[in-house]
Design a protein around this motif. Structure first.
Motif, mmCIF file in Angstrom:
data_model
loop_
_atom_site.group_PDB
_atom_site.id
_atom_site.type_symbol
_atom_site.label_atom_id
_atom_site.label_comp_id
_atom_site.label_asym_id
_atom_site.label_seq_id
_atom_site.Cartn_x
_atom_site.Cartn_y
_atom_site.Cartn_z
ATOM 1 N N SER A 139 0.826 -1.211 0.000
ATOM 2 C CA SER A 139 0.000 0.000 0.000
ATOM 3 C C SER A 139 0.859 1.259 0.000
ATOM 4 O O SER A 139 0.536 2.229 -0.698
ATOM 5 C CB SER A 139 -0.938 -0.002 1.202
ATOM 6 N N VAL A 140 1.949 1.264 0.754
ATOM 7 C CA VAL A 140 2.841 2.430 0.763
ATOM 8 C C VAL A 140 3.500 2.601 -0.602
ATOM 9 O O VAL A 140 3.576 3.718 -1.140
ATOM 10 C CB VAL A 140 3.905 2.298 1.871
ATOM 11 N N THR A 183 2.376 1.557 -3.472
ATOM 12 C CA THR A 183 1.340 1.996 -4.400
ATOM 13 C C THR A 183 1.066 3.484 -4.258
ATOM 14 O O THR A 183 0.940 4.214 -5.258
ATOM 15 C CB THR A 183 0.042 1.205 -4.153
ATOM 16 N N THR A 184 0.979 3.974 -3.023
ATOM 17 C CA THR A 184 0.723 5.391 -2.783
ATOM 18 C C THR A 184 1.843 6.253 -3.335
ATOM 19 O O THR A 184 1.594 7.299 -3.959
ATOM 20 C CB THR A 184 0.552 5.643 -1.278
ATOM 21 N N CYS A 205 1.723 6.154 -7.191
ATOM 22 C CA CYS A 205 0.569 6.903 -7.686
ATOM 23 C C CYS A 205 0.805 8.401 -7.567
ATOM 24 O O CYS A 205 0.427 9.165 -8.470
ATOM 25 C CB CYS A 205 -0.690 6.504 -6.908
ATOM 26 N N LEU A 206 1.439 8.835 -6.481
ATOM 27 C CA LEU A 206 1.733 10.257 -6.326
ATOM 28 C C LEU A 206 2.762 10.707 -7.356
ATOM 29 O O LEU A 206 2.630 11.779 -7.956
ATOM 30 C CB LEU A 206 2.240 10.531 -4.914
ATOM 31 N N THR A 249 -5.785 9.225 -6.936
ATOM 32 C CA THR A 249 -4.760 10.219 -6.641
ATOM 33 C C THR A 249 -4.880 11.423 -7.561
ATOM 34 O O THR A 249 -4.726 12.567 -7.130
ATOM 35 C CB THR A 249 -3.358 9.600 -6.796
ATOM 36 N N THR A 306 -3.284 11.000 -1.465
ATOM 37 C CA THR A 306 -2.560 9.891 -0.847
ATOM 38 C C THR A 306 -3.448 9.108 0.116
ATOM 39 O O THR A 306 -3.351 7.878 0.195
ATOM 40 C CB THR A 306 -1.321 10.413 -0.104
ATOM 41 N N THR A 323 -5.835 6.919 -1.783
ATOM 42 C CA THR A 323 -5.129 5.789 -2.386
ATOM 43 C C THR A 323 -4.706 4.780 -1.329
ATOM 44 O O THR A 323 -4.907 3.569 -1.492
ATOM 45 C CB THR A 323 -3.891 6.289 -3.146
ATOM 46 N N PHE A 324 -4.132 5.258 -0.244
ATOM 47 C CA PHE A 324 -3.587 4.365 0.776
ATOM 48 C C PHE A 324 -4.674 3.549 1.469
ATOM 49 O O PHE A 324 -4.511 2.339 1.681
ATOM 50 C CB PHE A 324 -2.800 5.183 1.813
ATOM 51 N N ALA A 383 -6.036 0.794 -0.697
ATOM 52 C CA ALA A 383 -4.944 -0.088 -1.111
ATOM 53 C C ALA A 383 -4.531 -1.034 0.012
ATOM 54 O O ALA A 383 -4.197 -2.197 -0.240
ATOM 55 C CB ALA A 383 -3.741 0.744 -1.567
#
Length: 316
Positions: A98-99, A101-102, A105-106, A199, A245, A248-249, A252
């Motif tokens: 998840s981190v 991915t975040t 995505c950012l 995001t 974020t 998304t987080f 995720a």
């Protein structure tokens, strides 16, 4: 006397009756009532049910009893381990994926949102539609599509092999062997694709509100493009960064479809373990509920800490 008499006659009419004042005080609560009932029925009750189930013992055939069996959170009941002791690998995987991915995505979403907000011109609506339209397709179908994209004999894997990228990712543990599927890298790729619009949308909303004349003022003060972005654009777009974020987080960290379809047994996450405990074990409800409670409390703590450290007041 005439004016005084008029004032005396008007004063009782101007003062609102007691029942009118009472109705006015109740109006906000009546407007909130549907939303409060919805939250109680579909948010508070399920949470309390999960907390209650997490300290029960028994099985599906004989029923479960509330015995305040707190060891479900640690040792379990002997047939399967506790939520924390035996499944910490799954928590670790969920957190890492998840981190990652975040962050991805950012990194990908900010330039896209920036371009659409300041360079899109009359094409802004079309560009935003291109960002949103893929989300109209089923989440499951979009994830399965990545099995074709990352197939061993596909174009993507062939190019990565030719460039020697897979040698680096294999050494870092991101991919396994000469293929990308069934690896942590494939899981993160699928998650980034599925959650990227979450995001971009808040970022675009925040960037679109910035007056372009501020950039011109930065140039007039001999700031470079990077300095203008760092000193003007980035601070003003922080609400969008924080919102993007978080959006998304939070989904995720609870996602398990990508890990199940694009990963392998060594990439299992919390959601997969909870599904297995609930659907495939007759006595797995308590430990599965304990895992859900731990995940919920841990995510809430991380989100609150993040908002507090970020210091933005637009989200509070």
């Amino acid at each position: 006397m005439t004016t005084a008499a008029l004032d005396l006659d008007a004063s009782p009419a101007e003062a609102p009756p007691a029942d009118r004042k009472q109705r006015r005080n109740l109006t906000p609560w009546l407007l909130l009532l549907p939303g409060l009932l919805w939250l109680v029925l579909f948010f508070l009750v399920p949470i309390l049910t999960s907390v209650s189930a997490s300290v029960q013992t028994g099985n599906f055939d004989d029923g479960f009893k509330l015995t305040w069996h707190w060891s479900n959170y640690w040792a379990g009941d002997g047939t399967q381990g506790g939520a924390l002791k035996s499944y910490w690998h799954q928590y670790l995987h969920s957190g890492i994926y998840s981190v990652a991915t975040t962050v991805f995505c950012l990194g990908l979403g900010y330039p896209v949102a920036y371009f659409i907000a300041f360079k899109g011109g009359k094409w802004k609506s079309l560009l935003m539609a291109l960002v949103i339209v893929p989300s109209f397709t089923s989440f499951l179908i979009r994830t399965i599509a990545w099995k074709t994209i990352l197939a061993d004999h596909g174009v993507v894997v062939s190019v990565l092999n030719h460039l020697g990228v897979l040698d680096v990712t294999r050494a870092l543990g991101i991919t396994v062997g000469d293929h990308v599927l069934a690896s942590p890298g494939a899981v993160v790729c699928g998650m980034v694709y599925n959650f990227l619009p979450f995001t971009i949308l808040p970022l675009y909303t925040s960037l679109e509100k910035i007056d372009p004349r501020l950039h011109e003022a930065g140039n007039d003060l001999y700031c470079s493009t990077f300095q203008t972005w760092r000193r003007i654009t980035l601070p003003l777009s922080m609400p969008g960064v924080i919102g993007g974020t978080l959006l998304t987080f939070i989904p995720a960290i609870g996602d398990y479809i990508n890990a199940q379809l694009l990963g392998n047994p060594n990439t299992s996450v919390v959601g997969q373990s909870i599904e297995n405990l609930f659907l495939r074990q007759t006595n797995g409800y308590p430990v599965g509920s304990a895992m859900s409670v731990v995940m919920m409390v841990g995510t809430l703590a991380l989100v609150m800490l993040y908002i507090r450290k970020a210091g933005t007041e637009d989200l509070i």
